[in-house]
Design an enzyme around this catalytic site. Sequence first.
Site, PDB file in Angstrom:
ATOM      1  CE1 TYR A   1      -9.792  -5.081   5.196  1.00  0.00           C
ATOM      2  CE2 TYR A   1      -8.802  -6.149   3.179  1.00  0.00           C
ATOM      3  CZ  TYR A   1      -9.381  -6.343   4.148  1.00  0.00           C
ATOM      4  OH  TYR A   1      -9.958  -7.423   4.658  1.00  0.00           O
TER       5      TYR A   1
ATOM      6  CG  ASP B   1      -2.166  -1.053   0.952  1.00  0.00           C
ATOM      7  OD1 ASP B   1      -2.251  -1.378  -0.152  1.00  0.00           O
ATOM      8  OD2 ASP B   1      -2.579  -1.451   2.026  1.00  0.00           O
TER       9      ASP B   1
END
Length: 754
Positions: free
Chosen positions: A459, A374
């Site tokens: 997420y 990420d």
Amino acid sequence: MNMKTALMLLLLALATIFALVCVLLTRARAPGACQQQPPAQEEDDGHSRVFADLSPEELAQVVQYLRGSLGVPLVDAARAKPSDNCIASVDVQLPAKAEVLRFLDDGGTRPPREALAVLYFGAQAEPNVTEYVVGPLPAPTYHRDVTVQKYGGKVPYHRRPALPAEYKQIADFFKKQVFPAAPSFMEQVMEYDGTSLATVTAAPRGSRSGDRLTWFVMFQNVSGFFLHPVGLEVLVDHSSLDLTQWAVRRVFYNGQYYGDMSELERIYVQGGVRVEKVRKAPRDGDFSSMRPRAPVAATFPLQYEPQGPRYIIRSNLVIFQAWSFAFGMSVTTGLRLFDIRYNGERVVYELSVQEALSVYGSNCPGGMSTRYMDGSFGIGRYASPLVRGVDCPYMATYVDTHTLHEGLSSSKRTVALCIFEQNLGSPLRRHYSNLQSLYYGGMVNSALVLRSITTVGNYDYVWDFIFYQNGAIEGKVQATGYTSSSFFHGNGLQYGNRVWEHTLGTIHTHFVNYKVDLDVGEVKNSLVAHDMAFEMVQAPWNPEQQIERPRLTKKVLDTEDQAAFRLHSPMPRYIYFATNQKNKWGHQRGYRIQIISFAGDHIPEASSMERAISWARYKLAVTRRKEEEPTSTSVYNQNDPWTPTVAFADFINNETITNEDLVAWITAGFLHIPHSEDIPNTLTVGNSVGFLLRPYNYYDLDPSIYSPDGVFFTSEQNFMVCEVNPITCLSQTASCLPSLPPFTYDGFQNSSRL
């Protein structure tokens, strides 16, 4: 109605009137005590600014300087083609630690303020990514290329993180070239109308260095689209800098692979495609909608500070009780803290998030090839605007941040951070004595929380740094948001649970890596391990009696190899950074590292891409601190994990770590097997991992005993008197109702719809 019933109703009415009068009197009695204005954001004395994020004015100066000094045209990254030159991001360039300490501790010269600019040079003979340090701010006069110094060479262009502009160009490629190649299939099976599909990118992009081939997974374009796969996935080769050369390399639909969309169309028209029609979902997503299924009822409990916040914010400096620290927000790694002190003594120089990794399993190509790193997408870049009263307590202090990424001007992220003191609802310590002397002693567990929440695709990660009054620090992350999914077909149940008719919640791991640069008592520390072992001894008073006695084991870990603990290997239960300084009782002062983790397995080291995420091999690795090893990974690892730009495994080379400046690299994680209760959202409950830094013989006794929050009274005292027991006086000191600020939210500004 009999007399008794009438009397009861009259008493009930009188009680109601009395309660209303009490509320009105309470408001009138303390008109100013609960106005609950946020703490004044006072000017700092300047020391914490050495760590501060760049201001909008500084960011603008850097862009202006680069546009006028590099001698090449720079296109706005928001509309740049891969063949253009553009500024990908600008962030603060932190000075070397030695320079900072000379300034903070020895009265030395303030280090020059500098920026780190990342540029994509697509319009060069050899396209590449270059990093420049630009300074001094606020009026830059120089820039220097630090790419080779940091990475040993130029960063190949294929490693660059994708810009939003590239995703827009790919969406245009789908709309104009990919989907029209299969008109019957798209209309009759996908019911595609030009806007009804959303795409999700897989990563990394390909199978070897130099690739830029990405699987894109199709979903119904509805609210919560991550849970609405339609069974179609397309592998796009977008390695060429010429958009007209982009091509489809493979197509997957419902368990079958095709060469391209034209082949899928031809076989479909011939009746050879096994079609699984997906019911068209309403715009709100139906089962994936987060709209509450129950009407509004009684308001949930609120927390407030009856005499105002007990913390102070000065620019990027926070002061709370005995704590002080500087904070910032990195575009790539998110929340980070510096110069953390307790009672004025530094215990941590840097505490920062490094990476969040997810490795997926599936029987669909997009899912099975996904290893999201990420940081490459931007943990700080995707800091989410916080919703007052849900993401953080309503009365928290909210802080804006400014970043420059993928453009020529900075952007303001409103309410990207929140700071609040939280009563955790349980005692930090307590004892009730009913033997010998009679007394009660206790202390409320009230801690300061610094929080940001980042939304990276599906997420949402809740990042907390928590400061307790006993000198402990907690780093914690909670995962929520939508679980990723694949189209349910074939042997899908080997890779997750079926959570809706066509939706497979796919098994995946979460790993989060932190950098913790502890300076316990002084800059140079050693790593010490304490644990236990049972020994069999004869009872001194009876040689015939055997006693199994636990004893303390002690070991100094001398080298980096000894201090690198594999993910699932045993680790001493007490492991701490120790200084040569001693406490009153002759023990080395220390801070203990306690990891809270339920991690799944790490990807096998035989994998061709494992070195790019080799930090995840270790739940804890302690290395010598080096300026040339500032991070455990690189944003460039995502798109070329086969030749990683930074390989953490290389940090561990058996150097001695006794009486050295040390860094702890901590990995926490959990295995997630999505299930029906993850619909519509994964819950934070049970999905929380992190670590604690706890004083271990650092003090002569628990420092919280000096907190004004302590409570103590004996059987011989009048514990109904405020001077003896301050809890008694809460009816006066906390009798007012807070004046809540109006609810505002700017999170939808400058955001695009599906």
